[in-house]
Each structure stands twice: as C-alpha cells, then as structure tokens.
Design a protein around this motif. Sequence first.
Motif, PDB file in Angstrom:
ATOM      1  N   HIS A  63       0.836  -1.205   0.000  1.00  0.00           N
ATOM      2  CA  HIS A  63       0.000   0.000   0.000  1.00  0.00           C
ATOM      3  C   HIS A  63       0.871   1.256   0.000  1.00  0.00           C
ATOM      4  N   HIS A  64       1.901   1.249   0.813  1.00  0.00           N
ATOM      5  CA  HIS A  64       2.725   2.445   0.987  1.00  0.00           C
ATOM      6  C   HIS A  64       3.618   2.681  -0.233  1.00  0.00           C
ATOM      7  N   LEU A  65       4.088   1.590  -0.855  1.00  0.00           N
ATOM      8  CA  LEU A  65       4.890   1.747  -2.075  1.00  0.00           C
ATOM      9  C   LEU A  65       4.020   2.264  -3.228  1.00  0.00           C
ATOM     10  N   VAL A  66       2.795   1.775  -3.304  1.00  0.00           N
ATOM     11  CA  VAL A  66       1.884   2.236  -4.360  1.00  0.00           C
ATOM     12  C   VAL A  66       1.516   3.693  -4.131  1.00  0.00           C
ATOM     13  N   ARG A  67       1.225   4.001  -2.880  1.00  0.00           N
ATOM     14  CA  ARG A  67       0.870   5.384  -2.516  1.00  0.00           C
ATOM     15  C   ARG A  67       2.006   6.338  -2.883  1.00  0.00           C
TER      16      ARG A  67
END
Lengths: 184, 184
Positions: A63-67
């Motif tokens: 989630h954080h890498l995509v964000r």
Amino acid sequence: MGRPRKRAFPVENVRRYLEPGPILLLTSAHDGERDVMTLGWHTVMEFSPSLVGCVISRANHSHHLVRSSSQCVLNLPGEALLDTAVRIGNCSGSERDKFAEFGLNARAGSKVAAPRLLDCHACFECQLFDDALVERYDFFIFEVVAAQAIPGPPPRTFHYRGEGEFMLSGESVDRRALFEPWML
Amino acid sequence: MGRPRKRAFPVENVRRYLEPGPILLLTSAHDGERDVMTLGWHTVMEFSPSLVGCVISRANHSHHLVRSSSQCVLNLPGEALLDTAVRIGNCSGSERDKFAEFGLNARAGSKVAAPRLLDCHACFECQLFDDALVERYDFFIFEVVAAQAIPGPPPRTFHYRGEGEFMLSGESVDRRALFEPWML
C-alpha cells in the motif's frame, strides 16, 4: 526452452483477463524498495481510459509503495503459481524481499518503474488515476497504460473463495450468438 | 419438488460467493417499476460493514432505479441461468418487464424493497452506502444488509471474458494448510 513470449495487448481489452475475477499478484517499487502482494479485490471500471479499481489494504506493505510511487503492475498468474501466491499473501514484505524468497523473476515495466513478473501469463502496467477513495476505503483507481500477454487462450486461473479455498477456472463457453452486435 | 430452501447467511462472509468474480443479476425497484440487469464489474471492499462496489452504467435503466431507491439485490445465478443472463444483458428494461419476459420468479427482499430472484443460488440485499463515485464512474458502494444462500457448496458460476465468451467455474482446491491462522 525459455518462457513463451508475451506480446503487447490492447489496454481497452483488459477485461478479457480481469473481469472473470482471478487472483492477481500486484507488484510495486519505490525508492529502492520493491514488494509483491496477492490481490483478490479488484474490478474493471471503464474500457477507455482502461480503468481498474483495487482495494489495497494499508495493512499491506505494498500500500505504501503504491501510494508513494503512484504505480503498480497487476500480474496474472496461472495455476502453477497458486501455492506461491498463497505464500506471498501470508507474509509481509516489510520484513523480507519476497522476490528473492519466492524466486520471482522480474523486470521493470515498459511504462512504469514497478516490476513485471516474468512467469505470469499477463502483465498490466498501472498508473494511479484517482485516489479519491484511498483514505476511506484503501480503494485505488488505476489506468492500465501498457499490457502484455502470452498470445492464445488464457491460463487456468485461481479465484479466492475465502477460508483457504480456491476455485480454478473451468471450461470456456461461447455465447456470441445471443449477443447484439454492439454488445460485443 | 420445490426449490432448495435458502438460509440466512452472515453478511461478513459474502466474499465466499462474490470474490471469485461471477456474473450477477442485479435487481432493483422504484415507484412501481422494477428491473434486472446483468453485472460483471463488482468487487468486495470490506468485511464489516459488508461492502461491495459495483459499476452500474447510466446507460442501464437499472442505474436510475438504483439511484432513486438507494437499494438493490445482487443475485448469484448458477449455470442453468447463463442464457437467461445473456439475454437480460442484451435488452433494456426501459421498454419491457424483463421479469415477465424471462419468467423470473421474484419476491421483495427481507430488508430492502428490491426483488430477490428465487431461482438464484444466493441473494445479497444491498443498501447504498456511499455514492461519492457515482457521478464520475457510475460506481456505487453498497452495504450488504441481509444475505441468503442455499446451504452447501456454491453452484457452477459463469464469469465473463468479453466478446461473448464465458468461463465456467471449475474445481475447488483447499490450501488452508498454507495459511496463517489469522488469515483464515
């Protein structure tokens, strides 16, 4: 013998692979880090632009890498990757490099920096299109900006039923004769 | 012999039927009118509340009934209803009563006024939860407020691949042994 070679695939046709609801492997990268997660909550949303909505829980490292990167690749695995997909879904990328751990061959996308999984049947390179529902539902709307697939029939895909149970895709049936021409 | 009897089903478990990505029949009613449409673009979004996101194009008559009533029922058809589902998807309810035309037996929901299709394997009664993306994408987020299903294994479902081609669900495989206990 090498892998069958993928070819570019029209992005407006991604429903051919995604609408049946298979489990996908979502890959992402940001700032020297990369991750892969197992994804079952997704839907096609539009043909052109080619939009796909995905729920990527903030409990996932991905989630954080995509964000941060506003990108990902949706990779379509065939049956041979079922056990690997389950194992990927049962551990966190914040503690390990899942690519090394699971022997995943990867190469950066043609239009995004996120890695494509070479042993998957098809890869859909995605750019974030709308984050309006990310805060409330972890729901990302992506535009598929490039797609590659092995020519020919789709692989045997796996679909999650919950409680550790999967459905494997079965036979294809043709109902073109029942469609109005403009519905095809 | 009558139909197998459906039983109430916990709404937080709707993923058991919806996550594999089957074609659904969406029913709605408003102000003396009712309609049914064929739906392939949907995703589970949350366990509790039990949320499902659906793209219901404004080109469908059902869009307007759902918009006005804020309700619908998602009905899960088995293989026997494949041809009926295709025919339903290839005509418009603004010109006809599809229930009569296709011989669909229906009864109002237990918690919503929209009709349940009695010959479907499971019915998920939905109340509109969030319309934030309806204007932009025809994307409705529903809360499943009641669910009923025939006990036992799921039916053989059909999944759309585009171009008139469907995939029928195949065998079930159990991978519980590969899951962490908290992931089940």
